[in-house]
Scaffold this motif. Structure first.
Motif, PDB file in Angstrom:
ATOM      1  N   LEU A 184       0.827  -1.205   0.000  1.00 22.78           N
ATOM      2  CA  LEU A 184       0.000   0.000   0.000  1.00 22.78           C
ATOM      3  C   LEU A 184       0.864   1.258   0.000  1.00 22.78           C
ATOM      4  CD1 LEU A 184      -2.801  -1.073   2.512  1.00 22.78           C
ATOM      5  CD2 LEU A 184      -2.854  -1.108   0.013  1.00 22.78           C
ATOM      6  N   ASN A 185       1.622   1.435  -1.072  1.00 24.47           N
ATOM      7  CA  ASN A 185       2.337   2.696  -1.246  1.00 24.47           C
ATOM      8  C   ASN A 185       1.952   3.284  -2.604  1.00 24.47           C
ATOM      9  OD1 ASN A 185       4.335   1.872  -3.367  1.00 24.47           O
ATOM     10  ND2 ASN A 185       5.048   0.502  -1.745  1.00 24.47           N
ATOM     11  N   LYS A 186       2.185   4.567  -2.761  1.00 24.07           N
ATOM     12  CA  LYS A 186       1.629   5.304  -3.901  1.00 24.07           C
ATOM     13  C   LYS A 186       2.116   4.779  -5.248  1.00 24.07           C
ATOM     14  CE  LYS A 186       5.121   8.924  -3.238  1.00 24.07           C
ATOM     15  NZ  LYS A 186       5.324  10.340  -2.868  1.00 24.07           N
ATOM     16  N   SER A 212       0.610  10.692  -7.542  1.00 26.50           N
ATOM     17  CA  SER A 212       1.152  10.196  -6.275  1.00 26.50           C
ATOM     18  C   SER A 212       0.253  10.539  -5.093  1.00 26.50           C
ATOM     19  CB  SER A 212       2.546  10.771  -6.047  1.00 26.50           C
ATOM     20  OG  SER A 212       3.442  10.293  -7.022  1.00 26.50           O
ATOM     21  N   PHE A 213      -0.228  11.760  -5.041  1.00 28.81           N
ATOM     22  CA  PHE A 213      -1.034  12.190  -3.895  1.00 28.81           C
ATOM     23  C   PHE A 213      -2.345  11.408  -3.815  1.00 28.81           C
ATOM     24  CE2 PHE A 213      -4.480  14.864  -2.239  1.00 28.81           C
ATOM     25  CZ  PHE A 213      -4.030  15.053  -0.939  1.00 28.81           C
ATOM     26  N   ALA A 215      -3.231   8.531  -5.410  1.00 33.78           N
ATOM     27  CA  ALA A 215      -3.029   7.083  -5.283  1.00 33.78           C
ATOM     28  C   ALA A 215      -2.740   6.701  -3.835  1.00 33.78           C
ATOM     29  CB  ALA A 215      -1.892   6.624  -6.195  1.00 33.78           C
ATOM     30  N   GLY A 216      -1.902   7.473  -3.170  1.00 31.85           N
ATOM     31  CA  GLY A 216      -1.586   7.179  -1.782  1.00 31.85           C
ATOM     32  C   GLY A 216      -2.790   7.269  -0.866  1.00 31.85           C
ATOM     33  N   SER A 217      -3.706   8.190  -1.152  1.00 32.30           N
ATOM     34  CA  SER A 217      -4.888   8.370  -0.306  1.00 32.30           C
ATOM     35  C   SER A 217      -5.934   7.275  -0.514  1.00 32.30           C
ATOM     36  CB  SER A 217      -5.516   9.736  -0.575  1.00 32.30           C
ATOM     37  OG  SER A 217      -6.056   9.808  -1.893  1.00 32.30           O
ATOM     38  N   LEU A 218      -5.779   6.461  -1.562  1.00 28.66           N
ATOM     39  CA  LEU A 218      -6.751   5.408  -1.855  1.00 28.66           C
ATOM     40  C   LEU A 218      -6.465   4.099  -1.122  1.00 28.66           C
ATOM     41  CD1 LEU A 218      -7.144   5.905  -5.717  1.00 28.66           C
ATOM     42  CD2 LEU A 218      -8.738   6.624  -3.925  1.00 28.66           C
ATOM     43  N   SER A 219      -5.427   4.062  -0.316  1.00 26.64           N
ATOM     44  CA  SER A 219      -4.979   2.801   0.277  1.00 26.64           C
ATOM     45  C   SER A 219      -6.017   2.145   1.181  1.00 26.64           C
ATOM     46  CB  SER A 219      -3.691   3.021   1.067  1.00 26.64           C
ATOM     47  OG  SER A 219      -3.915   3.922   2.147  1.00 26.64           O
ATOM     48  N   VAL A 220      -6.958   2.911   1.718  1.00 28.58           N
ATOM     49  CA  VAL A 220      -7.951   2.335   2.632  1.00 28.58           C
ATOM     50  C   VAL A 220      -9.257   1.990   1.927  1.00 28.58           C
ATOM     51  CG1 VAL A 220      -7.006   3.507   4.640  1.00 28.58           C
ATOM     52  CG2 VAL A 220      -8.803   4.615   3.308  1.00 28.58           C
TER      53      VAL A 220
END
Length: 233
Positions: A184-186, A212-213, A215-220
């Motif tokens: 779960l990284n961008k 990057s911003f 994609a990273g926020s979609l991890s949950v």
């Protein structure tokens, strides 16, 4: 991140349903416990790779054992407490999550089972747990996965059970046939989104989602996850 591409010649791999093995300390001659009611194909595949495999069938309506090689079905007493003298496992895997009749007894019972499973794992081994994202609206279509949690909640449960190191991987589209398993990284999230959805959503939206911003926020928000936990021994 993996798609199934590394299989032994002649091994009848069950599609990519066992890809999670690449994220675990599994090699030839490893001793693996599969806790699932859908593990026969995976176990036979592991046997062909030289991986000793035991199935603990979680289907409460089917008490029949599955025997592979010299291993017998594990008959853990009191919810997975291993009998004295029983050989330890390098990996205990619940690739499809907890069965529903365990979940109905609450978080404290899950923690208790994780603690008892830890007793059955070697000092260099690991526990794998598949689960569905509880933030999803409704149950995943066609899914029989009963374990629901957020990544943060699963990490908390496992740490309380004595697993200080927990890694979470996103899974698309489901735990039974995971086309993509990824950290779960961008960067990995952006790669998966681009390759999975490039023909399904407008290019401008995909470009936005893979920044990057974002994609990273979609991890949950992915539908399913695997937790890989290492016990404190």
């Amino acid at each position: 991140m993996t798609n199934l591409s590394d299989t032994a010649p002649g091994a009848d791999a069950p599609s990519n349903s066992a890809d999670w093995r690449f994220f675990l300390p599994i090699s030839a001659e490893s001793n693996v416990l599969l806790v699932t009611d859908h593990g026969e194909d995976i176990a036979r595949y592991f046997e062909k790779l030289g991986i000793r495999t035991t199935i603990y069938n979680t289907d409460s309506s089917n008490a029949a054992s599955v025997k592979l090689s010299a291993q017998k079905r594990t008959d853990f007493e009191n919810d997975f407490s291993p009998p004295d003298g029983y050989p330890l496992f390098d990996v205990v895997a619940l690739p499809h999550g907890f069965p529903g009749y365990f979940l109905s007894r609450g978080n404290s019972h899950q923690i208790n089972i994780f603690q008892k499973m830890k007793q059955a794992i070697t000092s260099h081994g690991a526990l794998l747990v598949g689960f569905s994202n509880s933030l999803r609206l409704g149950r995943a279509a066609g899914s029989s996965v009963n374990s629901y949690a957020t990544p943060q909640r699963m990490v908390g449960l496992l740490r309380k059970a004595g697993y200080p190191l927990v890694e979470i991987y996103g899974v698309i589209p489901d735990l039974y046939v995971p086309d993509y398993i990824f950290p779960l990284n961008k960067h990995e999230i952006g790669f998966v989104l681009e390759h999975r959805y490039r023909y399904k959503i407008p290019a401008w939206l995909l470009k936005f989602l893979t920044t990057s911003f974002v994609a990273g926020s979609l991890s949950v928000f992915f539908p399913f996850y695997y937790a890989v936990a290492y016990p404190d021994k």
